[in-house]
Design a protein around this motif. Structure first.
Motif, PDB file in Angstrom:
ATOM      1  N   SER A  37      -8.286  19.468  -5.321  1.00 31.03           N
ATOM      2  CA  SER A  37      -8.427  18.418  -4.049  1.00 31.03           C
ATOM      3  C   SER A  37      -8.062  16.952  -4.422  1.00 31.03           C
ATOM      4  N   ARG A  38      -8.745  16.607  -5.471  1.00 32.41           N
ATOM      5  CA  ARG A  38      -8.389  15.191  -5.910  1.00 32.41           C
ATOM      6  C   ARG A  38      -7.116  15.095  -6.502  1.00 32.41           C
ATOM      7  N   ALA A  39      -6.572  16.028  -7.531  1.00 29.01           N
ATOM      8  CA  ALA A  39      -5.271  15.838  -7.719  1.00 29.01           C
ATOM      9  C   ALA A  39      -4.532  15.698  -6.908  1.00 29.01           C
ATOM     10  N   CYS A  40      -4.561  16.608  -5.728  1.00 26.22           N
ATOM     11  CA  CYS A  40      -3.648  16.663  -4.423  1.00 26.22           C
ATOM     12  C   CYS A  40      -3.440  15.247  -3.787  1.00 26.22           C
ATOM     13  N   ILE A  41      -4.702  14.500  -3.788  1.00 22.73           N
ATOM     14  CA  ILE A  41      -4.836  13.223  -3.246  1.00 22.73           C
ATOM     15  C   ILE A  41      -3.826  12.478  -4.124  1.00 22.73           C
ATOM     16  N   ALA A  42      -3.781  12.384  -5.217  1.00 19.42           N
ATOM     17  CA  ALA A  42      -2.989  11.649  -6.217  1.00 19.42           C
ATOM     18  C   ALA A  42      -1.657  12.125  -6.068  1.00 19.42           C
ATOM     19  N   GLY A  43      -1.223  13.198  -5.574  1.00 21.48           N
ATOM     20  CA  GLY A  43       0.040  13.745  -5.388  1.00 21.48           C
ATOM     21  C   GLY A  43       0.690  13.271  -4.143  1.00 21.48           C
ATOM     22  N   VAL A  44      -0.189  12.998  -3.299  1.00 20.28           N
ATOM     23  CA  VAL A  44       0.365  12.717  -1.851  1.00 20.28           C
ATOM     24  C   VAL A  44       0.696  11.237  -2.062  1.00 20.28           C
ATOM     25  N   ALA A  45      -0.161  10.272  -2.558  1.00 23.18           N
ATOM     26  CA  ALA A  45       0.015   9.066  -2.884  1.00 23.18           C
ATOM     27  C   ALA A  45       1.376   8.848  -3.788  1.00 23.18           C
ATOM     28  N   LEU A  46       1.544   9.473  -4.624  1.00 26.36           N
ATOM     29  CA  LEU A  46       2.580   9.560  -5.619  1.00 26.36           C
ATOM     30  C   LEU A  46       3.751   9.768  -4.800  1.00 26.36           C
ATOM     31  N   GLY A  47       3.946  10.798  -3.903  1.00 26.80           N
ATOM     32  CA  GLY A  47       4.864  11.390  -3.224  1.00 26.80           C
ATOM     33  C   GLY A  47       5.494  10.181  -2.199  1.00 26.80           C
ATOM     34  N   LEU A  48       4.488   9.538  -1.597  1.00 26.42           N
ATOM     35  CA  LEU A  48       4.547   8.481  -0.698  1.00 26.42           C
ATOM     36  C   LEU A  48       5.255   7.250  -1.247  1.00 26.42           C
ATOM     37  N   VAL A  49       4.767   7.003  -2.394  1.00 23.04           N
ATOM     38  CA  VAL A  49       5.303   5.925  -3.142  1.00 23.04           C
ATOM     39  C   VAL A  49       6.913   5.936  -3.657  1.00 23.04           C
ATOM     40  N   VAL A  50       7.098   7.268  -4.170  1.00 24.48           N
ATOM     41  CA  VAL A  50       8.695   7.623  -4.465  1.00 24.48           C
ATOM     42  C   VAL A  50       9.329   7.462  -3.069  1.00 24.48           C
ATOM     43  N   ALA A  51       9.048   8.106  -2.143  1.00 26.01           N
ATOM     44  CA  ALA A  51       9.630   8.268  -0.751  1.00 26.01           C
ATOM     45  C   ALA A  51       9.891   6.533  -0.256  1.00 26.01           C
ATOM     46  N   GLY A  52       8.792   6.068  -0.300  1.00 23.20           N
ATOM     47  CA  GLY A  52       8.935   4.649   0.494  1.00 23.20           C
ATOM     48  C   GLY A  52       9.937   3.734  -0.662  1.00 23.20           C
ATOM     49  N   GLY A  53       9.795   3.883  -2.056  1.00 23.20           N
ATOM     50  CA  GLY A  53      10.514   3.258  -2.846  1.00 23.20           C
ATOM     51  C   GLY A  53      12.227   3.500  -2.524  1.00 23.20           C
ATOM     52  N   CYS A  54      12.368   4.920  -2.227  1.00 20.75           N
ATOM     53  CA  CYS A  54      13.720   5.222  -2.008  1.00 20.75           C
ATOM     54  C   CYS A  54      14.139   4.657  -0.880  1.00 20.75           C
ATOM     55  N   LEU A  55      13.498   4.666   0.434  1.00 22.91           N
ATOM     56  CA  LEU A  55      14.083   4.240   1.700  1.00 22.91           C
ATOM     57  C   LEU A  55      13.945   2.673   1.564  1.00 22.91           C
ATOM     58  N   LEU A  56      12.976   2.175   0.863  1.00 18.12           N
ATOM     59  CA  LEU A  56      13.132   0.539   0.922  1.00 18.12           C
ATOM     60  C   LEU A  56      14.505   0.303   0.070  1.00 18.12           C
ATOM     61  N   PHE A  57      14.961   1.054  -0.768  1.00 13.85           N
ATOM     62  CA  PHE A  57      16.251   0.610  -1.556  1.00 13.85           C
ATOM     63  C   PHE A  57      17.515   0.803  -0.591  1.00 13.85           C
ATOM     64  N   ALA A  58      17.044   2.059  -0.060  1.00 10.96           N
ATOM     65  CA  ALA A  58      18.244   2.264   1.141  1.00 10.96           C
ATOM     66  C   ALA A  58      18.503   1.386   2.127  1.00 10.96           C
ATOM     67  N   THR A  60      17.535  -1.943   2.073  1.00  7.38           N
ATOM     68  CA  THR A  60      17.766  -3.510   1.604  1.00  7.38           C
ATOM     69  C   THR A  60      19.183  -3.802   1.687  1.00  7.38           C
ATOM     70  N   PRO A  61      19.554  -4.845   2.276  1.00  4.63           N
ATOM     71  CA  PRO A  61      20.992  -5.312   1.940  1.00  4.63           C
ATOM     72  C   PRO A  61      21.377  -5.784   0.588  1.00  4.63           C
ATOM     73  N   ARG A  62      22.566  -5.571   0.252  1.00  4.12           N
ATOM     74  CA  ARG A  62      23.031  -5.836  -1.029  1.00  4.12           C
ATOM     75  C   ARG A  62      22.859  -7.282  -1.335  1.00  4.12           C
ATOM     76  N   ALA A  63      22.650  -8.274  -0.688  1.00  7.07           N
ATOM     77  CA  ALA A  63      22.630  -9.724  -1.049  1.00  7.07           C
ATOM     78  C   ALA A  63      21.149  -9.838  -1.778  1.00  7.07           C
ATOM     79  N   TRP A  64      20.121  -9.027  -0.882  1.00 12.03           N
ATOM     80  CA  TRP A  64      18.498  -8.886  -1.614  1.00 12.03           C
ATOM     81  C   TRP A  64      18.386  -8.329  -2.721  1.00 12.03           C
ATOM     82  N   ARG A  65      19.121  -7.145  -2.781  1.00 10.96           N
ATOM     83  CA  ARG A  65      19.272  -6.385  -4.197  1.00 10.96           C
ATOM     84  C   ARG A  65      19.700  -7.087  -5.514  1.00 10.96           C
ATOM     85  N   ARG A  66      20.587  -8.032  -5.141  1.00 13.57           N
ATOM     86  CA  ARG A  66      21.200  -8.983  -6.252  1.00 13.57           C
ATOM     87  C   ARG A  66      20.250  -9.672  -6.712  1.00 13.57           C
TER      88      ARG A  66
END
Length: 96
Positions: A37-58, A60-66
Protein backbone atom coordinates in the motif's frame (compact mmCIF):
# COMPACT_ATOMS: atom_id res chain seq x y z
CA UNK A 1 -0.36 21.08 -33.24
CA UNK A 2 0.63 17.46 -33.84
CA UNK A 3 3.77 17.96 -31.75
CA UNK A 4 1.74 19.19 -28.79
CA UNK A 5 -0.57 16.20 -29.16
CA UNK A 6 2.42 13.85 -29.11
CA UNK A 7 3.79 15.53 -25.97
CA UNK A 8 0.36 15.22 -24.35
CA UNK A 9 0.16 11.53 -25.34
CA UNK A 10 3.52 11.00 -23.66
CA UNK A 11 1.67 11.66 -20.39
CA UNK A 12 -0.43 8.50 -20.83
CA UNK A 13 2.16 6.08 -19.33
CA UNK A 14 2.38 8.30 -16.25
CA UNK A 15 -1.39 8.32 -15.93
CA UNK A 16 -1.49 4.54 -16.41
CA UNK A 17 1.15 4.10 -13.68
CA UNK A 18 -0.83 6.34 -11.37
CA UNK A 19 -4.13 4.56 -12.04
CA UNK A 20 -2.60 1.08 -11.74
CA UNK A 21 -0.90 2.00 -8.48
CA UNK A 22 -4.14 3.38 -7.11
CA UNK A 23 -6.03 0.17 -7.97
CA UNK A 24 -3.29 -2.04 -6.53
CA UNK A 25 -3.11 0.19 -3.44
CA UNK A 26 -6.85 -0.16 -2.87
CA UNK A 27 -6.52 -3.94 -3.12
CA UNK A 28 -3.57 -3.91 -0.72
CA UNK A 29 -5.55 -1.85 1.81
CA UNK A 30 -8.41 -4.34 1.68
CA UNK A 31 -6.05 -7.27 2.27
CA UNK A 32 -3.93 -5.49 4.91
CA UNK A 33 -0.67 -5.48 2.94
CA UNK A 34 0.86 -2.34 4.43
CA UNK A 35 4.13 -2.21 2.49
CA UNK A 36 2.44 -2.74 -0.87
CA UNK A 37 0.00 0.00 0.00
CA UNK A 38 2.81 2.42 0.86
CA UNK A 39 4.69 1.57 -2.34
CA UNK A 40 1.52 2.23 -4.32
CA UNK A 41 1.21 5.69 -2.80
CA UNK A 42 4.72 6.40 -4.12
CA UNK A 43 3.68 4.96 -7.51
CA UNK A 44 0.65 7.24 -7.70
CA UNK A 45 2.79 10.25 -6.86
CA UNK A 46 5.47 9.30 -9.42
CA UNK A 47 2.87 8.72 -12.12
CA UNK A 48 1.26 12.08 -11.48
CA UNK A 49 4.64 13.84 -11.59
CA UNK A 50 5.53 12.20 -14.92
CA UNK A 51 2.12 12.95 -16.43
CA UNK A 52 2.16 16.53 -15.13
CA UNK A 53 5.64 17.14 -16.50
CA UNK A 54 4.66 15.88 -19.94
CA UNK A 55 1.49 17.93 -20.01
CA UNK A 56 3.32 21.02 -18.81
CA UNK A 57 5.88 20.58 -21.59
CA UNK A 58 3.03 20.16 -24.08
CA UNK A 59 1.30 23.42 -23.16
CA UNK A 60 4.41 25.54 -22.64
CA UNK A 61 4.97 28.02 -25.49
CA UNK A 62 8.18 27.70 -27.51
CA UNK A 63 9.53 31.01 -26.21
CA UNK A 64 9.28 29.80 -22.61
CA UNK A 65 10.89 26.49 -23.55
CA UNK A 66 13.89 28.38 -24.89
CA UNK A 67 14.20 30.17 -21.54
CA UNK A 68 13.77 27.00 -19.47
CA UNK A 69 15.96 24.87 -21.76
CA UNK A 70 18.65 27.28 -23.01
CA UNK A 71 20.73 24.52 -24.62
CA UNK A 72 17.85 23.21 -26.73
CA UNK A 73 19.13 22.82 -30.34
CA UNK A 74 18.07 25.63 -32.63
CA UNK A 75 15.26 24.79 -34.99
CA UNK A 76 14.33 21.54 -33.25
CA UNK A 77 11.04 22.33 -31.59
CA UNK A 78 9.41 19.05 -32.52
CA UNK A 79 10.04 15.37 -32.18
CA UNK A 80 10.46 14.69 -35.86
CA UNK A 81 12.70 17.15 -37.62
CA UNK A 82 13.53 16.85 -41.29
CA UNK A 83 17.22 17.33 -41.83
CA UNK A 84 18.43 18.95 -44.99
CA UNK A 85 21.07 16.65 -46.38
CA UNK A 86 24.01 18.30 -48.07
CA UNK A 87 24.56 16.03 -51.03
CA UNK A 88 27.08 16.68 -53.78
CA UNK A 89 25.65 18.01 -57.05
CA UNK A 90 24.51 15.42 -59.55
CA UNK A 91 26.94 14.89 -62.42
CA UNK A 92 24.74 14.64 -65.51
CA UNK A 93 27.54 13.78 -67.95
CA UNK A 94 27.29 10.40 -69.59
CA UNK A 95 29.83 8.02 -68.03
CA UNK A 96 30.68 5.46 -70.66
Amino acid sequence: MLQRLLYALAALPGLALSFGSAVLGAWADDHHHVWISRACIAGVALGLVVAGGCLLFAITPRAWRRIVFPHWPEGQDGLFEHSRLKLPPIDRRDRT
